[in-house]
Design an enzyme around this catalytic site. Structure first.
Site, PDB file in Angstrom:
ATOM      1  N   CYS A  72      -3.190   1.697   6.633  1.00 41.85           N
ATOM      2  CA  CYS A  72      -3.387   1.083   7.953  1.00 41.85           C
ATOM      3  C   CYS A  72      -3.966   2.088   8.941  1.00 41.85           C
ATOM      4  O   CYS A  72      -4.632   1.715   9.892  1.00 41.85           O
ATOM      5  CB  CYS A  72      -2.069   0.546   8.474  1.00 41.85           C
ATOM      6  SG  CYS A  72      -0.783   1.798   8.469  1.00 41.85           S
ATOM      7  N   GLU A  88       4.690  -3.686  12.418  1.00 44.38           N
ATOM      8  CA  GLU A  88       3.732  -2.614  12.104  1.00 44.38           C
ATOM      9  C   GLU A  88       2.565  -3.296  11.420  1.00 44.38           C
ATOM     10  O   GLU A  88       2.661  -3.666  10.240  1.00 44.38           O
ATOM     11  CB  GLU A  88       4.376  -1.568  11.178  1.00 44.38           C
ATOM     12  CG  GLU A  88       5.561  -0.828  11.780  1.00 44.38           C
ATOM     13  CD  GLU A  88       5.162   0.166  12.871  1.00 44.38           C
ATOM     14  OE1 GLU A  88       3.962   0.445  13.031  1.00 44.38           O
ATOM     15  OE2 GLU A  88       6.068   0.643  13.567  1.00 44.38           O
ATOM     16  N   ASN A 113       0.806  -1.236   0.000  1.00 45.21           N
ATOM     17  CA  ASN A 113       0.000   0.000   0.000  1.00 45.21           C
ATOM     18  C   ASN A 113       0.834   1.279   0.000  1.00 45.21           C
ATOM     19  O   ASN A 113       0.353   2.312  -0.442  1.00 45.21           O
ATOM     20  CB  ASN A 113      -1.054  -0.012   1.120  1.00 45.21           C
ATOM     21  CG  ASN A 113      -0.451   0.008   2.502  1.00 45.21           C
ATOM     22  OD1 ASN A 113       0.684  -0.390   2.696  1.00 45.21           O
ATOM     23  ND2 ASN A 113      -1.222   0.464   3.473  1.00 45.21           N
ATOM     24  N   GLU A 169       8.385   3.205  14.503  1.00 45.15           N
ATOM     25  CA  GLU A 169       9.240   3.666  13.415  1.00 45.15           C
ATOM     26  C   GLU A 169       9.139   5.175  13.329  1.00 45.15           C
ATOM     27  O   GLU A 169       8.073   5.747  13.569  1.00 45.15           O
ATOM     28  CB  GLU A 169       8.795   3.028  12.095  1.00 45.15           C
ATOM     29  CG  GLU A 169       9.038   1.527  12.075  1.00 45.15           C
ATOM     30  CD  GLU A 169       8.739   0.884  10.725  1.00 45.15           C
ATOM     31  OE1 GLU A 169       7.775   1.306  10.059  1.00 45.15           O
ATOM     32  OE2 GLU A 169       9.470  -0.042  10.349  1.00 45.15           O
TER      33      GLU A 169
HETATM   34  P1  NAP Z   1       0.369  -8.969   4.080  1.00 46.19           P
HETATM   35  O1  NAP Z   1      -0.437  -9.892   3.255  1.00 46.19           O
HETATM   36  O2  NAP Z   1       0.555  -9.290   5.507  1.00 46.19           O
HETATM   37  O3  NAP Z   1       1.799  -8.889   3.335  1.00 46.19           O
HETATM   38  C1  NAP Z   1       2.809  -8.045   3.782  1.00 46.19           C
HETATM   39  C2  NAP Z   1       4.147  -8.586   3.309  1.00 46.19           C
HETATM   40  O4  NAP Z   1       4.368  -9.858   3.899  1.00 46.19           O
HETATM   41  C3  NAP Z   1       4.259  -8.802   1.815  1.00 46.19           C
HETATM   42  O5  NAP Z   1       5.574  -8.505   1.406  1.00 46.19           O
HETATM   43  C4  NAP Z   1       3.973 -10.293   1.675  1.00 46.19           C
HETATM   44  O6  NAP Z   1       4.516 -10.873   0.514  1.00 46.19           O
HETATM   45  C5  NAP Z   1       4.679 -10.820   2.899  1.00 46.19           C
HETATM   46  N1  NAP Z   1       4.214 -12.132   3.329  1.00 46.19           N
HETATM   47  C6  NAP Z   1       3.033 -12.740   3.088  1.00 46.19           C
HETATM   48  N2  NAP Z   1       3.010 -13.955   3.669  1.00 46.19           N
HETATM   49  C7  NAP Z   1       4.204 -14.115   4.304  1.00 46.19           C
HETATM   50  C8  NAP Z   1       4.781 -15.157   5.085  1.00 46.19           C
HETATM   51  N3  NAP Z   1       4.123 -16.290   5.361  1.00 46.19           N
HETATM   52  N4  NAP Z   1       6.019 -14.988   5.548  1.00 46.19           N
HETATM   53  C9  NAP Z   1       6.697 -13.852   5.297  1.00 46.19           C
HETATM   54  N5  NAP Z   1       6.209 -12.818   4.569  1.00 46.19           N
HETATM   55  C10 NAP Z   1       4.967 -12.954   4.091  1.00 46.19           C
HETATM   56  O7  NAP Z   1      -0.184  -7.486   4.032  1.00 46.19           O
HETATM   57  P2  NAP Z   1      -0.593  -6.628   2.769  1.00 46.19           P
HETATM   58  O8  NAP Z   1      -1.891  -7.113   2.264  1.00 46.19           O
HETATM   59  O9  NAP Z   1       0.549  -6.551   1.820  1.00 46.19           O
HETATM   60  O10 NAP Z   1      -0.744  -5.181   3.429  1.00 46.19           O
HETATM   61  C11 NAP Z   1      -1.890  -4.751   4.044  1.00 46.19           C
HETATM   62  C12 NAP Z   1      -1.775  -4.870   5.547  1.00 46.19           C
HETATM   63  O11 NAP Z   1      -0.637  -4.157   6.013  1.00 46.19           O
HETATM   64  C13 NAP Z   1      -2.952  -4.255   6.275  1.00 46.19           C
HETATM   65  O12 NAP Z   1      -3.330  -5.076   7.340  1.00 46.19           O
HETATM   66  C14 NAP Z   1      -2.396  -2.933   6.778  1.00 46.19           C
HETATM   67  O13 NAP Z   1      -3.071  -2.400   7.889  1.00 46.19           O
HETATM   68  C15 NAP Z   1      -1.000  -3.318   7.099  1.00 46.19           C
HETATM   69  N6  NAP Z   1      -0.134  -2.139   7.148  1.00 46.19           N
HETATM   70  C16 NAP Z   1       0.324  -1.709   8.355  1.00 46.19           C
HETATM   71  C17 NAP Z   1       1.099  -0.567   8.444  1.00 46.19           C
HETATM   72  C18 NAP Z   1       1.610  -0.080   9.767  1.00 46.19           C
HETATM   73  O14 NAP Z   1       2.527   0.744   9.753  1.00 46.19           O
HETATM   74  N7  NAP Z   1       1.083  -0.521  10.899  1.00 46.19           N
HETATM   75  C19 NAP Z   1       1.427   0.133   7.281  1.00 46.19           C
HETATM   76  C20 NAP Z   1       0.949  -0.331   6.064  1.00 46.19           C
HETATM   77  C21 NAP Z   1       0.174  -1.474   6.013  1.00 46.19           C
HETATM   78  P3  NAP Z   1       3.598 -11.071  -0.802  1.00 46.19           P
HETATM   79  O15 NAP Z   1       3.303  -9.719  -1.286  1.00 46.19           O
HETATM   80  O16 NAP Z   1       4.460 -11.825  -1.714  1.00 46.19           O
HETATM   81  O17 NAP Z   1       2.383 -11.814  -0.357  1.00 46.19           O
END
Ligand code: NAP
Length: 493
Positions: free
Chosen positions: A300, A266, A167, A474
């Site tokens: 997020c 995060e 995102n 962060e």
């Molecule tokens: P996600 O599905 O958890 O994926 C995040 C990252 O983790 C991607 O690079 C993904 O790779 C990788 N990943 C997936 N499965 C994994 C595993 N089993 N082991 C290691 N890495 C793995 O999240 P998203 O859909 O990309 O992002 C949306 C989420 O991020 C939302 O929940 C949002 O709230 C959160 N977010 C939080 C913050 C914060 O600062 N708190 C900021 C931004 C977003 P792939 O892309 O290859 O699947």
């Protein structure tokens, strides 16, 4: 609904050729090809815009080797040298901001204005951490017994594995890379599969800014589970910094336990946006549009639940409907677009399911709610009124352009509702009474609270959540500390 029809990529103003950013994995300053590739899709047109390398475990271990080889020289550089390099990264990002923003819009879909905002925010982490790099100081004290002196020095933790979501393809990476490099760590970045091009473009830029080969390595993979797991099992890796969903965060915390790797998490959010009767209506609506619609709701920190006091509810609801209805939907790279597409078709389907669930439980559909037919993963700005507390979207991240409104009467009632979630990332409060604002902020279970404003993120402030929204912070002075270990020396002299 104002829909701009998708334009072919090559005909877009400011379109970029994405192939130079898909030359292989970036390891040790060289491009390493792989047998397989991952297709990168423009969510506005559903067209493949590039095929990036697909790392296996062996490739990821080569990246850890490169980070390990580069570590001694990087940590031995003077803080001033590291600072100057980080400063140059900031300057180059600002110089290239149009190209970077266009790339972000193409692979992520976000509106160009949002993408430009992201590049400025992302670059700022380099400027801020260039300043932090030369301000890492230790402590000197005397033991209470008087028997010895207590010296505390701060040492770089070692190799950091950084895993980022789609995102904010630039900012989520620089928010980790800049403090890690300031601290003297070397890194392996694993960006999201949907948005790898920005990470590769930035890798080239860091090199141009003087970041030595091997200090930043970038690997994309279609098997994030096994690849990240293998890196965590390598005892040279001492830090995992993850930004993504709470579900994957839980998995990674368990994996990091095997080698007792330090974790920064995060994770997801479910931000309440609270509007009291005495709020300035226009300011609350302006704030709501930023908190809800930055990145078309794919943030997020996005306001997920709007709690509006009865006396202002009708005026707030009609004002929000008018503003949401006026937004122009279209391809991110079109300068007129205010709301770009969602990241995938699956995301659109999830958002729509949540909207249908809310209406089936009695919510009023005040605006939107029907995805336009045709190409692209679009979902219209949508407003739901009188949403029931048991609707799924009051408990799950919507991650889309949907505002869910509920009424409240008293301060105690709204605080209880706002805190009724496993998440605790951001909260928003709008009121004309600062005493009340601070009182409510004190009772909100959230890592970040915005009062009378819709934006909370700032590279100079500690970003992070409580409860299941994360661990660690962060940005601010806390950011660089996350990559340093205090080293205590008991000395008699
Ligand atoms: P996600 O599905 O958890 O994926 C995040 C990252 O983790 C991607 O690079 C993904 O790779 C990788 N990943 C997936 N499965 C994994 C595993 N089993 N082991 C290691 N890495 C793995 O999240 P998203 O859909 O990309 O992002 C949306 C989420 O991020 C939302 O929940 C949002 O709230 C959160 N977010 C939080 C913050 C914060 O600062 N708190 C900021 C931004 C977003 P792939 O892309 O290859 O699947």
């Amino acid at each position: 609904m104002n829909v701009i029809s998708p334009t072919p990529v090559d005909a877009m103003p400011g379109a970029v050729d994405c192939t130079p950013f898909a030359r292989g994995l970036f390891i040790g300053g060289a491009w390493r090809p792989t047998a397989g590739t991952i297709a990168v899709v423009d969510p506005s047109t559903e067209r493949v815009i590039a095929d990036v390398a697909d790392a296996g475990i062996e490739d990821a271990m080569a990246a850890v080797d490169a980070a390990h080889r580069a570590a001694p020289a990087w940590r031995a550089k003077s803080p001033r040298e590291r600072s100057e390099i980080l400063r140059r990264c900031f300057e180059l990002m600002i110089e290239r901001s149009h190209l970077l923003a266009t790339l972000i819009s193409l692979e992520n879909g976000k509106a160009l204005a949002d993408a430009k905002g992201e590049v400025a925010y992302a670059a700022e982490f380099f400027r801020w951490n260039a300043e932090e790099a030369v301000r890492i100081t230790g402590d000197l004290g005397t033991a209470p017994s008087g028997s010895n002196r207590i010296l505390v020095d701060y040492a770089p933790m070692g190799i950091a594995v950084l895993v980022t979501p789609w995102n904010f393809p630039a900012a989520m990476a620089t928010r980790k890379i800049a403090p890690a490099l300031a601290a003297g760590c070397t890194v392996v970045l694993k960006p999201a599969s949907e948005t790898p091009l920005t990470a590769y473009a930035l890798a080239e830029l860091y090199r141009e800014a003087g970041v030595p080969d091997g200090v930043v390595n970038v690997v994309t993979t279609s098997q994030p589970g096994p690849v990240v797991s293998a890196m965590l099992d390598d005892p040279r890796v001492r830090k995992l910094s993850f930004t993504g969903s709470t579900g994957i965060g839980r998995v990674l915390l368990a994996e990091a336990a095997r080698t007792v790797v330090s974790c920064a998490m995060e994770l997801g959010g479910n931000a309440p946006f609270v509007v009291f009767d005495d709020a300035d209506l226009e300011a609350a609506l302006d704030g709501a549009m930023i908190a809800k619609m930055r990145n078309a709701g794919e943030a997020c920190t996005a306001a997920n639940r709007f709690y509006v006091q009865s006396g202002i509810y009708e005026r707030f609801a009609s004002g929000l409907v008018a503003r949401m209805a006026a937004l122009r939907i279209g391809p991110g790279t079109d300068a007129a677009t205010q709301c770009g597409p969602m990241i995938t078709r699956k995301a659109v389907e999830k958002i729509h399911r949540l909207v249908m669930d809310a209406t089936s439980r009695g919510a009023d559909l005040l605006q939107g709610g029907t995805a336009p037919a045709g190409t692209g993963y679009f979902y219209p700005p949508t407003v739901l009124g009188n949403v029931s507390p048991d609707a799924l979207l009051m408990h799950e991240e919507i991650f889309g352009p949907v505002a869910a409104l509920a009424r409240f009467e008293t301060e105690d009632e709204v605080i209880e509702a706002a805190n009724d979630t496993e998440y605790g990332l951001a909260s928003y409060i709008f009121t004309g009474d600062m005493k009340r604002a601070l009182r409510v902020a004190g009772r909100m279970e959230a890592g970040m609270i915005a009062i009378n404003r819709g934006l909370v993120s700032d590279p100079a402030a500690p970003f992070g959540g409580v409860k299941q929204s994360g661990l660690g912070r962060e940005g601010g002075h806390h950011g660089v500390l996350d990559y340093l270990e205090p080293k205590y020396i008991a000395a008699s002299f």
